[in-house]
Design a protein around this motif. Structure first.
Motif, PDB file in Angstrom:
ATOM      1  N   ALA A  34       0.995  -0.649  -0.079  1.00  0.00           N
ATOM      2  CA  ALA A  34      -0.323  -0.139   0.305  1.00  0.00           C
ATOM      3  C   ALA A  34       0.907   1.529   0.267  1.00  0.00           C
ATOM      4  CB  ALA A  34      -1.108  -0.033   1.302  1.00  0.00           C
ATOM      5  N   ALA A  35       0.091   2.121  -0.684  1.00  0.00           N
ATOM      6  CA  ALA A  35       1.156   3.563  -0.656  1.00  0.00           C
ATOM      7  C   ALA A  35       0.047   4.644  -0.427  1.00  0.00           C
ATOM      8  CB  ALA A  35       1.890   3.420  -2.163  1.00  0.00           C
ATOM      9  N   THR A  36       0.239   6.136  -0.655  1.00  0.00           N
ATOM     10  CA  THR A  36      -0.223   7.223  -0.629  1.00  0.00           C
ATOM     11  C   THR A  36       0.781   7.893  -1.385  1.00  0.00           C
ATOM     12  OG1 THR A  36      -1.216   6.604   1.711  1.00  0.00           O
ATOM     13  CG2 THR A  36      -1.489   9.058   0.706  1.00  0.00           C
ATOM     14  N   TRP A  37       0.276   8.325  -2.830  1.00  0.00           N
ATOM     15  CA  TRP A  37       0.252   8.673  -4.072  1.00  0.00           C
ATOM     16  C   TRP A  37       0.105  10.523  -3.617  1.00  0.00           C
ATOM     17  CZ3 TRP A  37      -1.088   3.435  -7.034  1.00  0.00           C
ATOM     18  CH2 TRP A  37      -0.214   3.234  -7.127  1.00  0.00           C
ATOM     19  N   LYS A  38       0.816  11.453  -4.054  1.00  0.00           N
ATOM     20  CA  LYS A  38       0.695  12.653  -4.562  1.00  0.00           C
ATOM     21  C   LYS A  38       0.080  12.962  -5.783  1.00  0.00           C
ATOM     22  CE  LYS A  38       1.259  12.722  -0.131  1.00  0.00           C
ATOM     23  NZ  LYS A  38       0.781  12.550   1.634  1.00  0.00           N
ATOM     24  N   TYR A  39      -0.906  14.108  -5.725  1.00  0.00           N
ATOM     25  CA  TYR A  39      -1.357  14.376  -7.394  1.00  0.00           C
ATOM     26  C   TYR A  39      -1.774  15.556  -7.386  1.00  0.00           C
ATOM     27  CZ  TYR A  39      -4.371  13.905 -11.634  1.00  0.00           C
ATOM     28  OH  TYR A  39      -5.355  13.762 -13.061  1.00  0.00           O
ATOM     29  N   ALA A  40      -1.259  16.425  -8.149  1.00  0.00           N
ATOM     30  CA  ALA A  40      -1.267  17.648  -7.853  1.00  0.00           C
ATOM     31  C   ALA A  40      -1.742  18.486  -9.070  1.00  0.00           C
ATOM     32  CB  ALA A  40      -0.152  18.749  -7.241  1.00  0.00           C
ATOM     33  N   PHE A  41      -2.895  19.305  -9.480  1.00  0.00           N
ATOM     34  CA  PHE A  41      -3.273  20.231 -10.670  1.00  0.00           C
ATOM     35  C   PHE A  41      -3.977  21.210 -10.847  1.00  0.00           C
ATOM     36  CE2 PHE A  41      -7.005  17.720  -7.222  1.00  0.00           C
ATOM     37  CZ  PHE A  41      -7.717  18.747  -8.264  1.00  0.00           C
ATOM     38  N   GLY A  42      -3.712  21.891 -11.605  1.00  0.00           N
ATOM     39  CA  GLY A  42      -4.319  23.471 -12.564  1.00  0.00           C
ATOM     40  C   GLY A  42      -5.280  23.519 -12.282  1.00  0.00           C
ATOM     41  N   GLU A  43      -6.381  23.117 -11.554  1.00  0.00           N
ATOM     42  CA  GLU A  43      -7.718  23.304 -12.030  1.00  0.00           C
ATOM     43  C   GLU A  43      -8.609  23.505 -10.359  1.00  0.00           C
ATOM     44  OE1 GLU A  43      -8.367  22.968 -16.792  1.00  0.00           O
ATOM     45  OE2 GLU A  43      -9.407  22.138 -15.115  1.00  0.00           O
ATOM     46  N   GLY A  44      -9.657  23.542 -10.072  1.00  0.00           N
ATOM     47  CA  GLY A  44     -10.479  23.399  -9.429  1.00  0.00           C
ATOM     48  C   GLY A  44     -10.796  21.678  -8.996  1.00  0.00           C
TER      49      GLY A  44
END
Length: 335
Positions: A20-30
């Motif tokens: 199991a892992a926690t992955w970070k996902y950033a995006f440029g909108e709401g």
């Protein structure tokens, strides 16, 4: 400041494990915007089909678009959703999606193109690898519309007008210069204030964004020039992706495919709903669609920008040549 942000993010990231892992996902909108819808669908697929978790960071959470790109390439973020218009400064070939009057506005042709394009599925992934990224998806968000305080029908009408463009894309600057305007690279966070104070005379975005963020309330005219579509990409840090197990790589690819199908269905609806809401809630707002004759003048000006993109490198030239072939196939085969 960037170092501080990096340290904070690094402290948040948990180690990837096979179980199991926690992955970070950033995006440029709401969250409710196209990139947010894609990210949410991606997250749901991952979490429904594994023990892995996805933490989403919407626009503004981790700095500007350039900050998120740097953080992803450095491995501080695992996944990045970003407009292709912001990427030209880092990956010059991505400016192909910003070159005016190249991409079609027909949604069926666009869907066929993104699913079958050699540029998207073969050429760009190799280029992304050179920048430390694994390309997962590119998708359309909606036809570009231009909002201004005054109506325009020709490049002459735009002469001297200060038009906000996304930072990081040399082609956007060249485009609005060719269109007769004075381009002003500016972050999304500064745009509203610039419109309110008259620092800029207009801007371009898909209709869904114009309505959702009240840009129609800050200008007087919305114009469809037919010069392009707003597109977004999703990528992963390549070192992170390469270190995944075969099972998790397959999971990520299937999640990207699922999210891609989801957003292709939803983006068309959002664009239409955005225009409908503007018409209902802002009845005095003027909606203009340039005639074919009017567009011909802009298309003629756009040729210099198309040639400029192709001349910047051999890679750009190859991308442009193949893009034309891909789009020709999309026009012939889209149903």
């Amino acid at each position: 400041m960037k170092l501080f942000k990096g340290l904070v993010i690094a402290g948040l990231i948990t180690a990837t494990s096979l179980s199991a892992a926690t992955w970070k996902y950033a995006f440029g909108e709401g969250t409710s915007d196209p990139q947010g819808i894609y990210a949410t669908a991606f997250k749901s697929f991952i979490e429904d089909n594994s023990r892995n978790k996805i933490e989403l960071y919407k626009v503004g959470s981790l700095g500007e678009e350039t900050d998120m790109m740097e953080q992803t390439r450095a491995g501080l973020l695992h996944f990045l959703g970003q407009s292709t218009g912001y990427m030209g400064g880092t990956i010059p070939e991505m400016d192909i999606f910003t070159v005016p009057y190249v991409m079609p506005t027909d949604t069926k042709q666009l869907d066929y193109f993104f699913k079958n394009s050699k540029v998207v599925n073969e050429m760009l992934p190799t280029i992304f690898h050179k920048h430390g990224l694994e390309l997962l998806s590119i998708f359309p968000e909606g036809e570009m519309a231009v909002t201004t305080f005054e109506e325009f029908h020709s490049p002459e009408d735009l002469k001297g007008k200060k038009m906000r463009v996304m930072p990081g894309s040399p082609i956007l600057v060249e485009t609005y210069k060719a269109f007769g305007a004075s381009p002003q690279p500016m972050s999304w966070g500064d745009l509203v204030g610039a419109l309110k104070t008259g620092m800029v005379d207009g801007q371009e975005n898909p209709t869904v964004w114009i309505e959702a963020y009240g840009l129609d309330d800050l200008t007087k005219v919305l114009t469809y020039t037919g010069h392009g579509h707003f597109n977004a990409s999703v990528s992963a840090n390549k070192k992170f992706y390469d270190g995944l197990s075969k099972r998790d790589k397959k999971l990520v690819q299937e999640a990207a495919e699922f999210a891609h199908k989801t957003i292709l269905q939803e983006a068309q609806k959002l664009d239409a709903y955005g225009l409908g809401r503007i018409v209902r809630t802002n009845p005095n707002y003027k909606i203009v669609t340039l005639t074919e004759d009017e567009r011909k003048v802009f298309k003629e000006k756009a040729k210099a920008v198309q040639e400029s993109f192709a001349s910047k490198s051999d890679s750009n030239k190859k991308i442009m040549t193949q893009m034309m072939k891909d789009l020709d196939q999309a026009e012939k085969n889209a149903k």
